[in-house]
Design an enzyme around this catalytic site. Structure first.
Site, short mmCIF file in Angstrom:
data_model
loop_
_atom_site.label_atom_id
_atom_site.label_comp_id
_atom_site.label_asym_id
_atom_site.label_seq_id
_atom_site.Cartn_x
_atom_site.Cartn_y
_atom_site.Cartn_z
N LYS A 1 -1.66 -2.49 16.87
CA LYS A 1 -3.19 -1.64 15.66
C LYS A 1 -3.94 -0.72 16.94
O LYS A 1 -4.12 0.66 15.89
CB LYS A 1 -3.79 -2.78 14.92
CG LYS A 1 -3.17 -2.96 13.84
CD LYS A 1 -2.60 -2.25 12.70
CE LYS A 1 -0.89 -2.49 12.41
NZ LYS A 1 -0.54 -1.57 11.32
N THR B 1 -1.79 -7.95 -0.37
CA THR B 1 -0.83 -7.78 -0.23
C THR B 1 0.24 -8.63 0.60
O THR B 1 -0.56 -9.10 0.77
CB THR B 1 -0.48 -6.49 0.82
OG1 THR B 1 -0.96 -6.85 1.74
CG2 THR B 1 -0.89 -4.83 -0.51
N TYR C 1 -0.55 -8.29 16.91
CA TYR C 1 -1.52 -7.79 15.63
C TYR C 1 -2.13 -6.57 16.24
O TYR C 1 -2.61 -5.09 15.88
CB TYR C 1 -1.66 -8.27 14.53
CG TYR C 1 -1.81 -7.42 13.04
CD1 TYR C 1 -0.90 -6.91 12.98
CD2 TYR C 1 -2.82 -7.43 12.82
CE1 TYR C 1 -0.94 -5.61 11.52
CE2 TYR C 1 -3.48 -6.87 11.49
CZ TYR C 1 -2.11 -5.82 10.95
OH TYR C 1 -2.37 -4.70 9.82
N ILE D 1 0.95 -1.47 -0.12
CA ILE D 1 0.26 0.05 0.09
C ILE D 1 1.13 1.44 0.01
O ILE D 1 0.71 2.63 -0.88
CB ILE D 1 -1.13 -0.28 1.58
CG1 ILE D 1 -1.63 -1.30 0.99
CG2 ILE D 1 -1.64 1.01 1.48
CD1 ILE D 1 -2.10 -1.56 2.38
N1 LIG Z 1 -3.32 -5.48 3.46
C1 LIG Z 1 -4.47 -4.81 4.07
O1 LIG Z 1 -5.01 -5.64 3.85
C2 LIG Z 1 -4.08 -4.11 5.44
C3 LIG Z 1 -4.79 -3.60 6.41
C4 LIG Z 1 -5.25 -3.14 7.56
C5 LIG Z 1 -4.35 -2.74 8.03
N2 LIG Z 1 -2.93 -2.31 7.07
C6 LIG Z 1 -1.42 -2.11 7.24
O2 LIG Z 1 -1.31 -0.92 6.41
C7 LIG Z 1 0.01 -1.49 6.22
C8 LIG Z 1 1.00 -1.24 5.15
O3 LIG Z 1 0.92 -2.36 4.35
P1 LIG Z 1 0.65 -3.55 3.38
O4 LIG Z 1 -0.57 -4.28 3.40
O5 LIG Z 1 1.03 -3.00 2.13
O6 LIG Z 1 1.81 -4.75 3.63
P2 LIG Z 1 3.09 -5.19 2.69
O7 LIG Z 1 2.54 -5.11 1.82
O8 LIG Z 1 3.44 -6.63 3.47
O9 LIG Z 1 4.04 -4.12 3.43
C9 LIG Z 1 4.95 -3.99 4.53
C10 LIG Z 1 5.92 -2.46 4.26
O10 LIG Z 1 6.11 -2.60 5.77
C11 LIG Z 1 7.28 -2.67 5.53
N3 LIG Z 1 8.26 -3.24 6.75
C12 LIG Z 1 8.04 -4.02 7.65
N4 LIG Z 1 8.93 -4.62 8.34
C13 LIG Z 1 9.21 -2.63 8.44
C14 LIG Z 1 10.61 -2.71 9.96
N5 LIG Z 1 10.74 -3.63 10.67
N6 LIG Z 1 10.94 -1.07 9.09
C15 LIG Z 1 10.60 -0.59 8.17
N7 LIG Z 1 10.46 -1.02 7.30
C16 LIG Z 1 8.84 -2.58 7.42
C17 LIG Z 1 7.81 -3.57 4.63
O11 LIG Z 1 9.34 -3.03 4.18
P3 LIG Z 1 10.28 -4.53 3.51
O12 LIG Z 1 10.40 -4.62 2.34
O13 LIG Z 1 11.55 -3.91 3.87
O14 LIG Z 1 9.78 -6.02 4.22
C18 LIG Z 1 6.86 -3.10 3.58
O15 LIG Z 1 7.36 -1.91 2.74
C19 LIG Z 1 1.36 -2.10 7.41
O16 LIG Z 1 1.02 -0.91 8.89
C20 LIG Z 1 -0.87 -2.50 7.72
O17 LIG Z 1 -0.61 -2.95 8.90
C21 LIG Z 1 -3.04 -3.37 5.58
#
Ligand SMILES: NC(=O)c1ccc[n+]([C@@H]2O[C@H](COP(=O)([O-])OP(=O)(O)OC[C@H]3O[C@@H](n4cnc5c(N)ncnc54)[C@H](OP(=O)(O)O)[C@@H]3O)[C@@H](O)[C@H]2O)c1
Length: 350
Positions: A238, A271, A234, A78
């Site tokens: 949140k 994702t 988790y 995202i």
């Molecule tokens: N996907 C959903 O359905 C959903 C729903 C509700 C909330 N969210 C929230 O949306 C946000 C983004 O999630 P996403 O779905 O885009 O997940 P994603 O595709 O897995 O991306 C996660 C991102 O966080 C980075 N990250 C993980 N651990 C890290 C660390 N220790 N230090 C710095 N960066 C780190 C990853 O970088 P690396 O490449 O280095 O791992 C990646 O850029 C999260 O906070 C998640 O909780 C997502």
């Protein structure tokens, strides 16, 4: 009676099928089972809201040349889509990522190919390591005297139990504590951005989740040494982001800082976040029915830009609208003070 028995049997079969090949481990006791049920319930409700609110999920891009945005974890998922949109708005975007070298070229190519006028700066930031967060904040401070948007986006979900170098449970550290510290360290630049406020308040955005509603903070076992269930951690991380949002916004409001803080549920988005908790049977379901990362970025970009949200800090946004979150003034203050204590933050607003 027969119908109830049939339904219950069906539930048990579905449950066994789901966990049979899921990357998530099966609940082992009643406590884990009830946590799992709540998580599935709130996740399901979130999914339903996405379907019903599909047509509300739109952001308006506003040109913001000269404005600076900081985004953690903008290299994929995202966050990546958010960064691309901020660049379309001519903003300077600073990415805090774990592996800057890997993403530098990608963004150079994007800026060239799509002629985005915005600039990208890519620095190392691992939100699991407080030292890395401090180094990142220093680099940002050296380069920018004002920040206009801070997006605490980086996150992990349902990872197995591990403790960070600083002694924190890792999901809580990556999702909440690292961002809490980063926000504190960047406060002078955020305040400076707010002081020169010409058009709109500075915005601090915490990317949370609808499943925060399934959680309750536990300060007796904050680092989850006595009990650990990945989903529980988790959910709590949140919820911590939602509480952090509410208390920080109140502090900013009381000090007339022209800063507003929002927590955001981006939607149920396809994702890599689900890598530790997806069903092995129907991987295509997520691709087919969940939001795309671009759709998931919309509420975040809306929160960063929309004039309609001016003065509505402290709120939780979902599908580009203000939605209902867990709200508790005392709990928000408690979480804020506890986070300050374990991170040795004396004066958060400094
Ligand atoms: N996907 C959903 O359905 C959903 C729903 C509700 C909330 N969210 C929230 O949306 C946000 C983004 O999630 P996403 O779905 O885009 O997940 P994603 O595709 O897995 O991306 C996660 C991102 O966080 C980075 N990250 C993980 N651990 C890290 C660390 N220790 N230090 C710095 N960066 C780190 C990853 O970088 P690396 O490449 O280095 O791992 C990646 O850029 C999260 O906070 C998640 O909780 C997502």
């Amino acid at each position: 009676m027969l119908l109830i028995l049939l339904l219950l049997s069906l539930l048990v079969v579905l449950f066994i099928l789901y966990y049979g090949r899921s990357s998530k481990r099966m609940p082992r006791n009643w406590r884990e089972f009830t946590i799992e049920l709540k998580y599935q319930y709130y996740g399901g409700m979130g999914f339903l809201a996405d379907v019903l609110m599909k047509f509300k999920n739109h952001e308006d891009l506003v040109l913001k040349p000269g404005k600076v945005a900081i985004v953690t974890g903008g290299n994929r998922g995202i966050g990546f889509e958010v960064v691309k949109k901020l660049l379309l708005c001519d903003m300077t975007v600073v990415l805090g990522v774990r592996n800057p070298e890997i993403v530098k070229k990608t963004f150079e190519d994007i800026c060239k190919a799509e002629q985005r006028k915005g600039k990208v700066v890519i620095e190392t930031c691992d939100t699991a390591k407080m030292e890395s967060v401090e180094n990142f904040a220093k680099k940002v401070q050296e380069r920018f005297s004002e920040i206009h948007v801070l997006i605490n986006n980086a996150g992990v979900m349902c990872t197995p139990y591990s403790k960070t170098k600083d002694g924190f449970e890792s999901q809580m550290a990556i999702n909440h504590l690292g961002h809490f510290l980063l926000t504190h360290l960047l406060m002078p630049q955020l305040k400076a951005g707010g002081l020169k406020n010409d058009s709109q308040n500075v915005r601090i955005l915490n990317v949370s989740s609808c499943v925060h509603k399934a959680a309750k903070m536990d300060y007796d076992d904050f680092h989850m040494e006595k009990f650990y269930y990945p989903v529980d951690s988790y959910n709590k991380s949140k919820l911590a982001q939602v509480y952090f949002t509410q208390h920080l916004d109140e502090l900013c409001r009381m000090s007339h800082l022209n800063i507003q803080v929002h927590s955001i549920h981006p939607g149920i988005v396809h994702t890599d976040l689900f890598q530790n908790c997806s069903s092995g049977y129907f991987p295509w379901i997520q691709k087919l029915f969940y939001k795309t990362a671009e759709q998931g970025s919309r509420t975040i970009v809306h929160a960063a830009m929309s004039p309609k949200l001016e003065g509505h800090g402290g709120t939780y946004l979902s599908n580009c609208r203000i939605a209902k979150a867990t709200r508790n003034q005392n709990e928000s203050r408690k979480l804020f003070e506890y986070s300050c204590e374990i991170l040795h933050v004396k004066d958060f607003m400094k």
